[in-house]
Write an enzyme that holds these catalytic residues in place. Structure first.
Site, PDB file in Angstrom:
ATOM      1  N   ARG A 163       0.832  -1.207   0.000  1.00  0.00           N
ATOM      2  CA  ARG A 163       0.000   0.000   0.000  1.00  0.00           C
ATOM      3  C   ARG A 163       0.865   1.255   0.000  1.00  0.00           C
ATOM      4  O   ARG A 163       0.645   2.191  -0.750  1.00  0.00           O
ATOM      5  CB  ARG A 163      -0.936  -0.013   1.207  1.00  0.00           C
ATOM      6  CG  ARG A 163      -2.213  -0.824   0.999  1.00  0.00           C
ATOM      7  CD  ARG A 163      -1.948  -2.282   0.580  1.00  0.00           C
ATOM      8  NE  ARG A 163      -3.152  -3.071   0.443  1.00  0.00           N
ATOM      9  CZ  ARG A 163      -3.655  -3.851   1.398  1.00  0.00           C
ATOM     10  NH1 ARG A 163      -3.020  -3.991   2.559  1.00  0.00           N
ATOM     11  NH2 ARG A 163      -4.757  -4.524   1.188  1.00  0.00           N
ATOM     12  N   ASP A 198       0.541  -6.618  -3.301  1.00  0.00           N
ATOM     13  CA  ASP A 198      -0.877  -6.420  -3.008  1.00  0.00           C
ATOM     14  C   ASP A 198      -1.552  -5.772  -4.210  1.00  0.00           C
ATOM     15  O   ASP A 198      -0.902  -5.522  -5.227  1.00  0.00           O
ATOM     16  CB  ASP A 198      -1.071  -5.586  -1.727  1.00  0.00           C
ATOM     17  CG  ASP A 198      -2.277  -6.095  -0.935  1.00  0.00           C
ATOM     18  OD1 ASP A 198      -3.374  -6.141  -1.523  1.00  0.00           O
ATOM     19  OD2 ASP A 198      -2.125  -6.459   0.237  1.00  0.00           O
ATOM     20  N   HIS A 258      -5.766 -10.378  -3.731  1.00  0.00           N
ATOM     21  CA  HIS A 258      -4.873  -9.223  -3.583  1.00  0.00           C
ATOM     22  C   HIS A 258      -3.802  -9.242  -4.684  1.00  0.00           C
ATOM     23  O   HIS A 258      -2.626  -9.020  -4.422  1.00  0.00           O
ATOM     24  CB  HIS A 258      -4.248  -9.210  -2.185  1.00  0.00           C
ATOM     25  CG  HIS A 258      -5.223  -8.829  -1.105  1.00  0.00           C
ATOM     26  ND1 HIS A 258      -5.791  -7.575  -1.013  1.00  0.00           N
ATOM     27  CD2 HIS A 258      -5.740  -9.538  -0.075  1.00  0.00           C
ATOM     28  CE1 HIS A 258      -6.616  -7.529   0.020  1.00  0.00           C
ATOM     29  NE2 HIS A 258      -6.615  -8.711   0.618  1.00  0.00           N
ATOM     30  N   GLU A 273      -8.814 -13.095   1.845  1.00  0.00           N
ATOM     31  CA  GLU A 273      -9.686 -12.153   1.145  1.00  0.00           C
ATOM     32  C   GLU A 273      -9.687 -12.347  -0.376  1.00  0.00           C
ATOM     33  O   GLU A 273      -9.368 -11.425  -1.119  1.00  0.00           O
ATOM     34  CB  GLU A 273      -9.287 -10.716   1.515  1.00  0.00           C
ATOM     35  CG  GLU A 273      -9.414 -10.477   3.013  1.00  0.00           C
ATOM     36  CD  GLU A 273      -9.158  -9.038   3.441  1.00  0.00           C
ATOM     37  OE1 GLU A 273      -9.909  -8.555   4.303  1.00  0.00           O
ATOM     38  OE2 GLU A 273      -8.222  -8.401   2.951  1.00  0.00           O
ATOM     39  N   TRP A 302      -5.797 -14.517  11.806  1.00  0.00           N
ATOM     40  CA  TRP A 302      -5.969 -13.052  11.932  1.00  0.00           C
ATOM     41  C   TRP A 302      -7.400 -12.663  12.245  1.00  0.00           C
ATOM     42  O   TRP A 302      -7.646 -11.681  12.925  1.00  0.00           O
ATOM     43  CB  TRP A 302      -5.458 -12.353  10.671  1.00  0.00           C
ATOM     44  CG  TRP A 302      -6.302 -12.486   9.434  1.00  0.00           C
ATOM     45  CD1 TRP A 302      -6.292 -13.514   8.560  1.00  0.00           C
ATOM     46  CD2 TRP A 302      -7.244 -11.535   8.920  1.00  0.00           C
ATOM     47  NE1 TRP A 302      -7.172 -13.281   7.535  1.00  0.00           N
ATOM     48  CE2 TRP A 302      -7.766 -12.074   7.725  1.00  0.00           C
ATOM     49  CE3 TRP A 302      -7.685 -10.275   9.359  1.00  0.00           C
ATOM     50  CZ2 TRP A 302      -8.731 -11.401   6.970  1.00  0.00           C
ATOM     51  CZ3 TRP A 302      -8.633  -9.607   8.597  1.00  0.00           C
ATOM     52  CH2 TRP A 302      -9.148 -10.167   7.420  1.00  0.00           C
ATOM     53  N   TYR A 343      -3.209  -5.980  15.430  1.00  0.00           N
ATOM     54  CA  TYR A 343      -3.308  -5.117  14.252  1.00  0.00           C
ATOM     55  C   TYR A 343      -2.878  -3.716  14.626  1.00  0.00           C
ATOM     56  O   TYR A 343      -3.653  -2.912  15.146  1.00  0.00           O
ATOM     57  CB  TYR A 343      -4.719  -5.191  13.654  1.00  0.00           C
ATOM     58  CG  TYR A 343      -4.782  -6.282  12.598  1.00  0.00           C
ATOM     59  CD1 TYR A 343      -4.315  -7.563  12.886  1.00  0.00           C
ATOM     60  CD2 TYR A 343      -5.245  -6.025  11.318  1.00  0.00           C
ATOM     61  CE1 TYR A 343      -4.323  -8.555  11.915  1.00  0.00           C
ATOM     62  CE2 TYR A 343      -5.265  -7.015  10.338  1.00  0.00           C
ATOM     63  CZ  TYR A 343      -4.799  -8.269  10.642  1.00  0.00           C
ATOM     64  OH  TYR A 343      -4.802  -9.244   9.685  1.00  0.00           O
ATOM     65  N   PHE A 344      -1.629  -3.418  14.343  1.00  0.00           N
ATOM     66  CA  PHE A 344      -1.066  -2.149  14.781  1.00  0.00           C
ATOM     67  C   PHE A 344      -1.436  -0.991  13.854  1.00  0.00           C
ATOM     68  O   PHE A 344      -0.974   0.124  14.033  1.00  0.00           O
ATOM     69  CB  PHE A 344       0.458  -2.260  14.917  1.00  0.00           C
ATOM     70  CG  PHE A 344       0.899  -3.150  16.063  1.00  0.00           C
ATOM     71  CD1 PHE A 344      -0.022  -3.776  16.894  1.00  0.00           C
ATOM     72  CD2 PHE A 344       2.240  -3.344  16.335  1.00  0.00           C
ATOM     73  CE1 PHE A 344       0.378  -4.578  17.954  1.00  0.00           C
ATOM     74  CE2 PHE A 344       2.659  -4.142  17.380  1.00  0.00           C
ATOM     75  CZ  PHE A 344       1.732  -4.769  18.194  1.00  0.00           C
ATOM     76  N   ASP A 345      -2.300  -1.263  12.862  1.00  0.00           N
ATOM     77  CA  ASP A 345      -2.858  -0.133  12.112  1.00  0.00           C
ATOM     78  C   ASP A 345      -4.124   0.376  12.800  1.00  0.00           C
ATOM     79  O   ASP A 345      -4.625   1.443  12.460  1.00  0.00           O
ATOM     80  CB  ASP A 345      -3.162  -0.520  10.662  1.00  0.00           C
ATOM     81  CG  ASP A 345      -4.094  -1.711  10.544  1.00  0.00           C
ATOM     82  OD1 ASP A 345      -4.143  -2.534  11.478  1.00  0.00           O
ATOM     83  OD2 ASP A 345      -4.791  -1.817   9.521  1.00  0.00           O
ATOM     84  N   TRP A 348      -0.465  -2.871   8.559  1.00  0.00           N
ATOM     85  CA  TRP A 348      -1.036  -2.594   7.232  1.00  0.00           C
ATOM     86  C   TRP A 348      -0.942  -1.103   7.008  1.00  0.00           C
ATOM     87  O   TRP A 348      -1.190  -0.302   7.921  1.00  0.00           O
ATOM     88  CB  TRP A 348      -2.483  -3.073   7.179  1.00  0.00           C
ATOM     89  CG  TRP A 348      -2.592  -4.542   7.427  1.00  0.00           C
ATOM     90  CD1 TRP A 348      -3.000  -5.142   8.580  1.00  0.00           C
ATOM     91  CD2 TRP A 348      -2.251  -5.601   6.526  1.00  0.00           C
ATOM     92  NE1 TRP A 348      -2.952  -6.515   8.444  1.00  0.00           N
ATOM     93  CE2 TRP A 348      -2.493  -6.827   7.187  1.00  0.00           C
ATOM     94  CE3 TRP A 348      -1.774  -5.631   5.218  1.00  0.00           C
ATOM     95  CZ2 TRP A 348      -2.271  -8.064   6.590  1.00  0.00           C
ATOM     96  CZ3 TRP A 348      -1.560  -6.857   4.621  1.00  0.00           C
ATOM     97  CH2 TRP A 348      -1.803  -8.054   5.300  1.00  0.00           C
ATOM     98  N   THR A 349      -0.620  -0.718   5.781  1.00  0.00           N
ATOM     99  CA  THR A 349      -0.226   0.680   5.611  1.00  0.00           C
ATOM    100  C   THR A 349      -1.123   1.474   4.669  1.00  0.00           C
ATOM    101  O   THR A 349      -0.672   2.458   4.093  1.00  0.00           O
ATOM    102  CB  THR A 349       1.233   0.745   5.107  1.00  0.00           C
ATOM    103  OG1 THR A 349       1.324   0.022   3.870  1.00  0.00           O
ATOM    104  CG2 THR A 349       2.183   0.141   6.119  1.00  0.00           C
ATOM    105  N   GLU A 350      -2.376   1.092   4.539  1.00  0.00           N
ATOM    106  CA  GLU A 350      -3.269   1.909   3.718  1.00  0.00           C
ATOM    107  C   GLU A 350      -3.194   3.385   4.136  1.00  0.00           C
ATOM    108  O   GLU A 350      -3.155   4.285   3.312  1.00  0.00           O
ATOM    109  CB  GLU A 350      -4.729   1.459   3.864  1.00  0.00           C
ATOM    110  CG  GLU A 350      -5.064   0.155   3.183  1.00  0.00           C
ATOM    111  CD  GLU A 350      -4.952  -1.024   4.115  1.00  0.00           C
ATOM    112  OE1 GLU A 350      -4.137  -0.977   5.060  1.00  0.00           O
ATOM    113  OE2 GLU A 350      -5.690  -2.014   3.895  1.00  0.00           O
TER     114      GLU A 350
HETATM  115  C1  ACM Z   1      -5.569  -9.589   6.472  1.00  0.00           C
HETATM  116  O1  ACM Z   1      -5.589  -8.693   7.336  1.00  0.00           O
HETATM  117  N1  ACM Z   1      -6.346  -9.541   5.411  1.00  0.00           N
HETATM  118  C2  ACM Z   1      -4.703 -10.750   6.617  1.00  0.00           C
END
Ligand code: ACM
Length: 803
Positions: free
Chosen positions: A202, A231, A303, A366, A432, A457-459, A507-509
């Site tokens: 991302r 991704d 993805h 996903e 997860w 989830y550190f986002d 995750w870096t969105e």
């Molecule tokens: C994930 O957060 N989709 C692994």
């Protein structure tokens, strides 16, 4: 819970409205529903004697006196491996303390003569075991006496012992000698897998930052870097055989602005970049020198949009495709045809050649089956292979890739969706979507790594969204990370051995810069490190908080832009009216989370700016009945850096009086169903449209509505409580849920996987109960439990409700 696409990463990342300041909102420490972490135990007692080490070693014994390290101290190393670690200490002492010590081969003489140096730091590398159990090669023993420091263990253990020793040395530059308290530490990790993940699909980050990330991981004894390299929004690893993967797949034409997913608003700025194979090798080598394994992730079958933009022939439809500019889950995924398998095998051959890790992460999460359902090619594969549905087809896909990777000497890790349709024989599952996937995999005899959203989830935001400098959605506070035990209670001892460890995911969105990543990762990484390393029985939140205070100086020294935690003691409080007293004197006692920080606070709801009161000593707040007070505070560090505004809600409140029972009561709650894609609870509560369906409900069964996506339900009626008292309510709803009592919002649960609780003083008699819940898509659940004063939570019996 059956997790879903909609409520997974994406929903969690939608704007999270501030939890309304419910009159009797979230329960704070003052009424005793403390975070799950442990109260004082004998272990806590012992641990409080320990120096401020993170993670806490397995065994620490304080001795008498101290070692005084100065320029006359000699460093000894018994072989090349010991010398490598000794050199690290030497370099650190030179750069941080201006002390230049000599490193010699061998050991200090037992009986020192006149001309022998009197003080030493001795590194003793022991042979590594060829067949290590969990962490056997990561153990070490560190002995500090007045005469010297002796550190012994296999090479990895020696490295971790050195990390411990670094934390025993003064963080700031001091005049020698440096005093290190006499201590004996025997240490080994609880888990063999101690990971941090970083999504560079991302947004990507410079190589220097990746190295800095690895440095900090090593400092806290983490040993696995999960590098999420591909991704929808970008393919980030050079693959020589397929140059378009980076020429096309590493570039996107723009990026969605904030959360403007629907309707979409783009920023018009091209974005891209990738890592060359040479750079990736540099990362691997850098990590290896720090005893960190790099596990690359190449996402499949989902993805994959960036890859399809480069090579549309790998999709089930003709394309063309563009690299994703929006977040979320895309329907266009790899098509399970021979050309795709050949492509992926060729890609993985290059990946395997770069990364020596025993594992390769194949993603697996996903992956919507929309395209496969409509594809003649995909359906033909299902017929040929005798697969009954598209989940089995995904399983076939993953098994094939596993078989290929086995032929290259690698094992696979995949996100927990790889359980669906049958797990590949030797796969390790990364759990997860809660713990269910990890539990199921361990029960089937598979290894698992726990990374559930509720811990890892550190986002997710580190506090209520409105109090966060960056409002990233979700909420995962430091104490929640700390409270996590990666071994689910549901597992037997034999199954629990399949839990290899735990990992934090980044995750870096919404994290565009290294500074934003650091802010989100620290200090939560330290809590995770202790979850991963320290025996469960030794862990205690209050002691961790004490030791964490000692770590901030190290983070400051390394200029890590960590999130400044809220002051200790800044907790919500609910005091129930005593007698007919109209006021209550509440004493606020605050301790800065970071030593030396100044706390400024206000009590009138205003921003605690330059003019706000400075906290000097415990102070009294006179709480008036039913007039909540917002105690808002900021912490200001010595260098001027300020925390976000943190806040506690202090309430002295009266009982909610009973209300009249309806004149012609009908049994159960009334329900009203609305067909709409709700995106927040307020929108549902305010819904004034005519319901699509209505009726009476004697349970919270959701199946009765005959819908699976895009609808909301309001339940409305009256329940009776038998006596005056403080009643506890616990609410969980997938996707979202809210509870109202006598018209006031009691709980707004903005999560799909966590239960939220509140306590409410109620007078004996009838009370109006309204429950709102909505579903976007995927899993559905709703549970409301209630506890009488001093009692256990039980599902509310709606057969006794009326409307
Ligand atoms: C994930 O957060 N989709 C692994």
């Amino acid at each position: 819970m059956k997790p879903t696409l909609a409520n997974s990463r994406i929903l969690a990342r939608l704007t999270r409205a501030r939890l309304p300041l419910a009159l009797f909102g979230m329960v704070g420490a003052a009424i005793g529903v403390a975070p799950a972490a442990n109260a004082a135990t004998p272990a806590t007692q012992a641990a409080t004697l320990a120096p401020e080490l993170v993670p806490l070693p397995a065994h620490v014994q304080r001795g008498e006196g101290a070692f005084a390290l100065d320029a006359s101290t000699t460093i000894y190393a018994n072989n090349a491996e010991a010398r490598a670690v000794a050199q690290l200490l030497r370099d650190e002492l030179a750069s941080q303390q201006g002390l230049t010590l000599t490193v010699r081969s061998g050991a200090p003489k037992p009986n020192q003569g006149e001309d022998e140096p009197s003080r030493y730091v001795q590194f003793v590398a022991e042979p590594a075991s060829a067949k290590p159990g969990a962490g056997a090669n990561e153990r070490y023993r560190l002995e500090v006496t007045a005469r010297g420091i002796r550190l012994a263990g296999p090479p990895a253990g020696l490295f971790y012992g050195y990390q411990t020793l670094r934390q025993l040395l003064p963080a700031a530059r001091v005049a020698p000698p440096l005093r290190v308290g006499a201590t004996t530490i025997d240490d080994a990790p609880r888990f063999a897998y101690r990971g941090m993940h970083l999504d560079v699909g991302r947004h990507l980050f410079p190589l220097d930052f990746i190295k800095r990330y690895l440095d900090q991981m090593a400092r806290y004894k983490l040993n696995t870097f999960h590098w999420h390299l591909t991704d929808d929004q970008g393919w980030r690893l050079e693959i020589k055989r397929y140059p378009k993967l980076t020429a096309v797949g590493a570039q996107r034409k723009e990026t969605v602005v904030g959360r403007n997913i629907d309707p979409y608003v783009g920023d018009g700025q091209p974005y891209g970049g990738f890592y060359t194979q040479e750079q990736a090798r540099e990362v691997v080598a850098y990590a290896r020198a720090r005893h960190i394994t790099v596990i690359p992730e190449i996402e499949m079958p989902g993805h994959a949009l960036a890859a399809l933009a480069a090579y549309p022939e790998l999709a089930c439809t003709p394309g063309p495709f563009a690299v994703g500019t929006n977040w979320g889950v895309y329907d266009d995924i790899f098509c399970p045809k021979e050309a795709t398998f050949k492509f992926l095998e060729n890609v993985l051959d290059e990946v395997v050649a770069i990364f020596p890790a025993p594992y390769l992460h194949i993603g697996g999460d996903e992956a919507p089956k929309t395209r496969w359902k409509a594809s003649a090619e995909a359906q033909a594969v299902m017929r040929r292979e005798g697969l009954k549905d598209e989940h089995e087809l995904q399983s076939y896909f993953i098994r094939r890739m596993e078989k290929f990777l086995h032929s290259r000497g690698k094992r696979i890790i995949g996100w927990d969706e790889i359980l669906e349709g049958g797990l590949a024989p030797d796969a390790t599952v990364m759990s997860w979507r809660g713990e269910a996937g990890g539990i199921a995999a361990a029960q089937q005899g598979h290894d698992v790594v726990m990374t559930p959203t509720q811990c890892c989830y550190f986002d997710y935001g580190q506090g209520p969204a409105a109090q966060e400098q960056w409002n990233l959605g979700g909420e995962l506070s430091l104490d929640k990370v700390y409270a996590y035990d990666p071994v689910p209670a549901a597992l037997t001892a034999a199954q629990a051995r399949h839990v290899l460890g735990v990992q934090g995911n980044v995750w870096t969105e919404h994290l565009k810069t290294p500074a934003m990543v650091e802010y989100m990762v620290f200090p939560r990484l330290l809590a995770l490190a202790e979850v991963a390393w320290t025996p469960q029985a030794q862990r205690a939140w209050p002691d961790f908080q004490r030791r964490l205070r000692g770590q901030f100086a190290l983070l400051e020294r390394d200029a890590v832009g960590y999130r400044i935690p809220a002051p200790q003691g800044l907790d919500d409080a609910l005091i129930v009216q005593h007698g007919d007293a109209r006021t209550h004197r509440y004493t606020a006692t605050l301790t800065p989370a970071v030593p030396g920080a100044t706390i400024r606070y206000t009590l009138d709801g205003s921003e605690p700016g330059e003019g706000a009161a400075v906290y000097a000593a415990p102070f009294e707040v006179v709480l008036e009945l039913d007039k909540p007070v917002r105690l808002r505070a900021v912490s200001v560090l010595a260098d001027g850096r300020r925390s976000g505004v943190h806040e506690a809600l202090l309430r002295y409140r009266s009982y909610l009086p009973a209300v009249a029972k309806p004149a012609n009561p009908k049994p159960g709650l009334e329900y009203r169903v609305f067909d709409s894609m709700f995106s927040d609870l307020t929108m549902l509560h305010a819904s004034a449209r005519a319901p699509a369906q209505a009726g009476a409900a004697d349970s919270l069964d959701l199946a009765r509505f005959g819908r699976s996506r895009a609808f909301g339900v309001q339940f409305d009626g009256y329940v009776q409580v038998p006596a005056d008292g403080v009643y506890r309510f616990a609410l969980q709803g997938d996707d979202r849920s809210a509870l109202y009592l006598d018209g006031e919002q009691a709980i707004a649960n903005e999560t799909y996987d966590r239960t939220q609780q509140t306590e409410v003083p109620l007078r004996r008699g009838w009370h109006r109960l309204q429950l709102d819940w909505y579903q976007r898509e995927g899993g559905m659940s709703l549970s409301l439990r209630m506890a009488a004063p001093g009692g256990e939570l039980q599902a509310l019996d709606l057969r006794e409700a009326v409307h």
